[in-house]
Write a protein that holds these residues in place. Sequence first.
Motif, mmCIF file in Angstrom:
data_model
loop_
_atom_site.group_PDB
_atom_site.id
_atom_site.type_symbol
_atom_site.label_atom_id
_atom_site.label_comp_id
_atom_site.label_asym_id
_atom_site.label_seq_id
_atom_site.Cartn_x
_atom_site.Cartn_y
_atom_site.Cartn_z
ATOM 1 N N LYS A 173 0.821 -1.210 0.000
ATOM 2 C CA LYS A 173 0.000 0.000 0.000
ATOM 3 C C LYS A 173 0.861 1.269 0.000
ATOM 4 O O LYS A 173 0.541 2.253 -0.666
ATOM 5 C CB LYS A 173 -0.970 -0.017 1.175
ATOM 6 N N THR A 174 1.966 1.247 0.718
ATOM 7 C CA THR A 174 2.869 2.401 0.733
ATOM 8 C C THR A 174 3.472 2.628 -0.648
ATOM 9 O O THR A 174 3.510 3.765 -1.143
ATOM 10 C CB THR A 174 3.987 2.201 1.785
ATOM 11 N N ALA A 175 3.927 1.562 -1.283
ATOM 12 C CA ALA A 175 4.522 1.686 -2.622
ATOM 13 C C ALA A 175 3.497 2.186 -3.636
ATOM 14 O O ALA A 175 3.808 3.053 -4.465
ATOM 15 C CB ALA A 175 5.105 0.346 -3.061
ATOM 16 N N SER A 176 2.275 1.662 -3.581
ATOM 17 C CA SER A 176 1.259 2.101 -4.547
ATOM 18 C C SER A 176 0.829 3.546 -4.275
ATOM 19 O O SER A 176 0.569 4.309 -5.206
ATOM 20 C CB SER A 176 0.056 1.159 -4.559
ATOM 21 N N LEU A 177 0.782 3.935 -3.005
ATOM 22 C CA LEU A 177 0.444 5.319 -2.672
ATOM 23 C C LEU A 177 1.527 6.271 -3.172
ATOM 24 O O LEU A 177 1.223 7.332 -3.730
ATOM 25 C CB LEU A 177 0.239 5.482 -1.163
ATOM 26 N N ASN A 178 2.780 5.899 -3.012
ATOM 27 C CA ASN A 178 3.881 6.733 -3.510
ATOM 28 C C ASN A 178 3.812 6.885 -5.031
ATOM 29 O O ASN A 178 4.013 7.976 -5.564
ATOM 30 C CB ASN A 178 5.232 6.171 -3.080
ATOM 31 N N ALA A 179 3.526 5.793 -5.730
ATOM 32 C CA ALA A 179 3.386 5.857 -7.189
ATOM 33 C C ALA A 179 2.191 6.728 -7.567
ATOM 34 O O ALA A 179 2.260 7.519 -8.512
ATOM 35 C CB ALA A 179 3.236 4.452 -7.765
ATOM 36 N N GLY A 184 0.005 12.624 -9.212
ATOM 37 C CA GLY A 184 -0.833 13.744 -8.817
ATOM 38 C C GLY A 184 -1.985 13.381 -7.898
ATOM 39 O O GLY A 184 -2.808 14.226 -7.561
ATOM 40 N N TYR A 185 -2.043 12.144 -7.457
ATOM 41 C CA TYR A 185 -3.113 11.713 -6.561
ATOM 42 C C TYR A 185 -2.933 12.364 -5.200
ATOM 43 O O TYR A 185 -1.848 12.396 -4.642
ATOM 44 C CB TYR A 185 -3.100 10.191 -6.430
ATOM 45 N N LEU A 186 -4.039 12.881 -4.677
ATOM 46 C CA LEU A 186 -4.036 13.465 -3.342
ATOM 47 C C LEU A 186 -5.006 12.680 -2.493
ATOM 48 O O LEU A 186 -6.184 12.543 -2.836
ATOM 49 C CB LEU A 186 -4.458 14.930 -3.375
ATOM 50 N N GLU A 187 -4.522 12.169 -1.369
ATOM 51 C CA GLU A 187 -5.382 11.408 -0.454
ATOM 52 C C GLU A 187 -6.407 12.311 0.181
ATOM 53 O O GLU A 187 -6.108 13.429 0.580
ATOM 54 C CB GLU A 187 -4.540 10.803 0.675
ATOM 55 N N THR A 188 -7.619 11.796 0.291
ATOM 56 C CA THR A 188 -8.668 12.483 1.037
ATOM 57 C C THR A 188 -9.312 11.450 1.945
ATOM 58 O O THR A 188 -9.114 10.243 1.789
ATOM 59 C CB THR A 188 -9.752 13.070 0.107
ATOM 60 N N ASP A 189 -10.096 11.883 2.878
ATOM 61 C CA ASP A 189 -10.781 10.953 3.778
ATOM 62 C C ASP A 189 -11.741 10.042 3.026
ATOM 63 O O ASP A 189 -11.992 8.924 3.424
ATOM 64 C CB ASP A 189 -11.542 11.698 4.865
ATOM 65 N N ALA A 190 -12.262 10.497 1.894
ATOM 66 C CA ALA A 190 -13.218 9.712 1.114
ATOM 67 C C ALA A 190 -12.540 8.727 0.181
ATOM 68 O O ALA A 190 -13.200 7.912 -0.435
ATOM 69 C CB ALA A 190 -14.125 10.657 0.314
ATOM 70 N N SER A 191 -11.208 8.801 0.038
ATOM 71 C CA SER A 191 -10.497 7.945 -0.931
ATOM 72 C C SER A 191 -10.482 6.515 -0.537
ATOM 73 O O SER A 191 -10.116 6.038 0.408
ATOM 74 C CB SER A 191 -9.056 8.432 -1.096
#
Length: 191
Positions: A173-179, A184-191
Amino acid sequence: MANQVASVLKVFSVLETLVEEKRAGLADLSLRAMTTKSTAHRLLQTMIDLGYSAYSLAMQSTLGYRNPLHSTSLGKALLAWRDEREIHDRLGKMDFAKLAPHTITDREQYLEQLKTARDLGYAEEIEESEAGVRCMAAPIRDHLGKSVAAMSISFPLFRFDETKKAEYVALLKTASLNASRALGYLETDAS
């Protein structure tokens, strides 16, 4: 002498299984040989090293080959983060063919798997695409939050350590979030 006879019988059990089944998983081989998966693996590796078997101990992943979405954790990770209309359009085109011991062949069960993947943040499959293999995948999302790719980790079943699953998932999950962030992906509470 008794140990040598037992070892020879195990080797013949493995060979007979390979002849009869053509594509037997390590779990099947170990059951037929009445031994552990690691011993069955060692027997196979010895037979391969000696030139008696062409049985592959590696996972089958051919560069450029496309696997059906319904049988892989990558497919689930790609599809789970798409909009409902696209999911249903794609499902309507799938034949849900059985490819391995636990391939999902039911549309509703597959939809449940996609929901579970979204809830957990990763997708998983155990012997759905290939016998003896377990995979986990996470989406790589673009700036709109849409999955545009996925990454996975795969394990031969006999090598998967259930006690380390949380660690594997966290790394994935960390690797995919970094990619995703690089796209340009920004995490939000709804993600």
